[in-house]
Design an enzyme around this catalytic site. Structure first.
Site, mmCIF file in Angstrom:
data_model
loop_
_atom_site.group_PDB
_atom_site.id
_atom_site.type_symbol
_atom_site.label_atom_id
_atom_site.label_comp_id
_atom_site.label_asym_id
_atom_site.label_seq_id
_atom_site.Cartn_x
_atom_site.Cartn_y
_atom_site.Cartn_z
ATOM 1 N N PHE A 33 1.997 8.564 -1.503
ATOM 2 C CA PHE A 33 1.227 7.354 -1.258
ATOM 3 C C PHE A 33 -0.258 7.574 -1.483
ATOM 4 C CE2 PHE A 33 4.804 7.047 1.959
ATOM 5 C CZ PHE A 33 5.629 6.396 1.066
ATOM 6 N N TRP A 51 0.828 -1.209 0.000
ATOM 7 C CA TRP A 51 0.000 0.000 0.000
ATOM 8 C C TRP A 51 0.862 1.259 0.000
ATOM 9 C CZ3 TRP A 51 -0.403 4.096 3.428
ATOM 10 C CH2 TRP A 51 -1.507 4.943 3.263
ATOM 11 N N HIS A 52 2.001 1.193 0.689
ATOM 12 C CA HIS A 52 2.852 2.370 0.796
ATOM 13 C C HIS A 52 3.547 2.721 -0.507
ATOM 14 C CE1 HIS A 52 2.391 1.981 5.187
ATOM 15 N NE2 HIS A 52 2.744 3.248 5.216
ATOM 16 N N GLY A 53 3.699 1.782 -1.401
ATOM 17 C CA GLY A 53 4.354 2.114 -2.653
ATOM 18 C C GLY A 53 4.539 0.914 -3.550
#
Length: 407
Positions: A407, A252-254
C-alpha cells in the site's frame, strides 16, 4: 496565491499517487464498463512498472506538511535535510504510522539524546513486534493462503477459520510492523504516534476505527472529513462525509474494487454507532479488563465477527471471489477436518492465538507497554518465552514480506 500554491502541491502529490498506483485500475475499469454494453475497446496502454514502496504513506505525510502550513498550524522549515528526513524517515516509511510534520519534524531538527528508558522501551516494542509478525502473522500465512486459494474445496467451518486466521494475520503483521517502527525510532530518540490500541477489544465499529490504524483514521478526519464539513451541518451531510472518507480509505488501500467495497461495508457498519453516539461513548473508556460487564464482551464478539466478515473482501483478489467465498460459508455446513498440505497442526495455532489474545488482554489497560511487569522474574520469563517462540516458528520457506508494503 497561497491557495494556488496549495492546490499545486496537493495536485502534484495526488497526481504521482494516482499515476503510479491507480492508472491501470481506472483504465481497466473504463474498459470493463464498455464491455458491459457489448462494446469491446481495442488495445489500451497500461503501465508495466513496479509500485514505488511506501508511496501512499509518504504522499500523505508530504500533503499534511503543506496543509498544516496553509492553515498556519506550522511554520515552514528552511532545513531541507530535516524535511527530507521527515518525508523519508526509514523506520515508518513503507507502512506507517503516518506522522504529522508538527510532531515529527521538530524532533528531527533538534540534537538527538540517548536515554536508557527510551531505548529499553524501544527494544521491548521491537521484540513484541517481531513476535506478532513471525509467530502470529507468518505462521498463519500459509494456512490463510491455502484456504483462500482453494475455498471451493473446503467446508463452512474451514472457511470461517480461514477468515478468522486472516484477521489475526493482518493484525499481527501490521501492528507488528508498527511496533518495530516505533521501537526502532525510540532507539534514535524519536517518538512516533501509536498506531494500534487493541482494536479487537472494540465494542462497536466506531471504536474499532479509533483503535485500528489510528494515524490513517486521524489523517482522514483532519484533512478530509472536517474540511468537508464534518458533522456541523446536520446528520445528512455528516453521513455523506462518512461514506466519502470510508470509500476513499478503501481505495487508498489498493487499486481494486474489493477495497472500495470493503470501505463501503465499514461505512455501513459505522453508521449505527455514529447515530447513537456510541463511538464517542467508548472513546476514552479503555479496553477490556477484569470485571468488565458481560454485555461488553458480547459487543466485542459481535464487532470482531463483523470486522472478520469485512476482511474477506480485503483478502480476496476480486469481488467475485469474495462473494464465492461467502457463498461457500453459507452453503457448505458439513464439517470436514482441515488438513494443511504441509501438515500444520491447527491446535498449535489456536493455542498461540489464545496466548496472544490473553497477553494483549493483560496489557490492554496498562501503560500500553509490552512486558510491563514489576517482577523481574516474570519479565525475564516472558522475554525468554517470546525469544524462544520467535526462534521456534522461524521458517525459511515462508514469505515474510509485510502485507502493508503493497500500500
Amino acid at each position: 496565491m497561497r491557495k494556488r500554491l496549495l492546490w499545486l502541491s496537493v495536485s502534484f502529490n495526488l497526481g504521482l499517487l494516482g499515476f503510479f498506483k491507480y492508472y491501470n485500475f481506472f483504465v481497466d475499469s473504463f474498459v470493463d464498463s464498455f464491455s458491459l454494453f457489448g462494446i469491446q475497446l481495442g488495445q489500451v496502454w497500461t503501465l508495466e512498472i513496479l509500485l514505488p514502496v511506501g508511496i501512499s504513506f509518504y504522499t500523505f505525510q508530504t500533503m499534511s506538511y503543506t496543509l498544516d502550513i496553509y492553515r498556519k498550524q506550522l511554520e515552514p522549515t528552511n532545513d531541507f535535510i530535516s524535511f527530507a528526513a521527515y518525508v523519508a524517515f526509514f523506520p515508518q516509511l513503507v507502512a506507517g504510522p503516518i506522522e504529522r510534520a508538527s510532531h515529527l519534524l521538530p524532533q528531527l531538527m533538534k540534537k538527538g539524546k540517548f536515554t536508557y528508558g527510551q531505548a529499553s522501551d524501544g527494544l521491548k516494542l521491537i521484540l513484541w513486534g517481531l513476535f506478532k509478525k513471525m509467530v502470529i502473522a507468518d505462521s498463519l500465512a500459509p494456512i490463510v493462503e491455502d484456504i483462500f486459494s482453494n475455498y471451493s474445496e473446503y467446508s463452512s467451518p474451514t472457511l470461517i477459520m480461514g477468515a478468522i486466521f486472516f484477521g489475526f494475520q493482518i493484525y499481527g503483521d501490521f501492528s507488528g510492523y508498527s511496533d518495530i517502527a516505533i521501537g526502532t525510532s525510540k532507539l534514535f530518540g524519536v517518538e512516533l504516534m501509536s498506531n494500534f490500541k487493541f482494536p479487537y477489544f472494540s465494542r462497536n465499529i466506531g471504536e474499532f476505527w479509533r483503535r485500528w490504524h489510528i494515524s490513517l483514521s486521524l489523517w482522514f478526519r483532519d484533512y478530509l472529513y472536517i474540511p468537508l464539513g464534518g458533522s456541523k451541518n446536520g446528520k445528512t451531510q455528516a453521513l455523506r462525509n462518512i461514506f466519502i472518507i470510508f470509500l476513499v480509505s478503501g481505495l487508498w488501500h489498493g487499486a481494486n474494487w474489493t477495497f472500495v467495497f470493503w470501505g463501503l461495508f465499514n461505512a455501513i457498519l459505522f453508521v449505527p454507532s455514529f447515530l447513537m453516539g456510541s463511538n464517542r461513548k467508548y472513546a476514552d473508556k479503555g479496553t477490556a479488563a477484569f470485571g468488565t460487564p458481560i454485555k461488553d464482551y458480547l459487543q466485542m464478539l459481535l464487532t470482531f465477527t463483523l470486522v472478520t466478515f469485512g476482511w474477506i473482501f480485503f483478502r480476496s483478489s476480486s469481488l467475485q471471489e469474495a462473494f464465492k467465498y461467502i457463498g461457500g460459508i453459507l452453503a457448505k455446513w458439513n464439517y470436514e477436518p482441515y488438513f494443511h498440505p504441509q501438515g500444520y497442526r491447527l491446535i498449535d495455532y489456536f493455542l498461540i492465538i489464545g496466548i496472544f489474545v490473553c497477553y494483549e488482554f493483560l496489557i490492554s489497560d496498562s501503560e500500553r507497554k509490552p512486558f510491563n511487569f514489576k517482577s523481574r522474574i516474570v519479565r525475564f520469563t516472558i522475554y525468554t518465552l517470546v525469544v524462544f517462540g520467535i526462534l521456534l516458528f522461524y521458517d525459511d520457506g515462508v514469505d515474510r514480506s509485510f502485507i502493508y508494503f503493497q500500500f
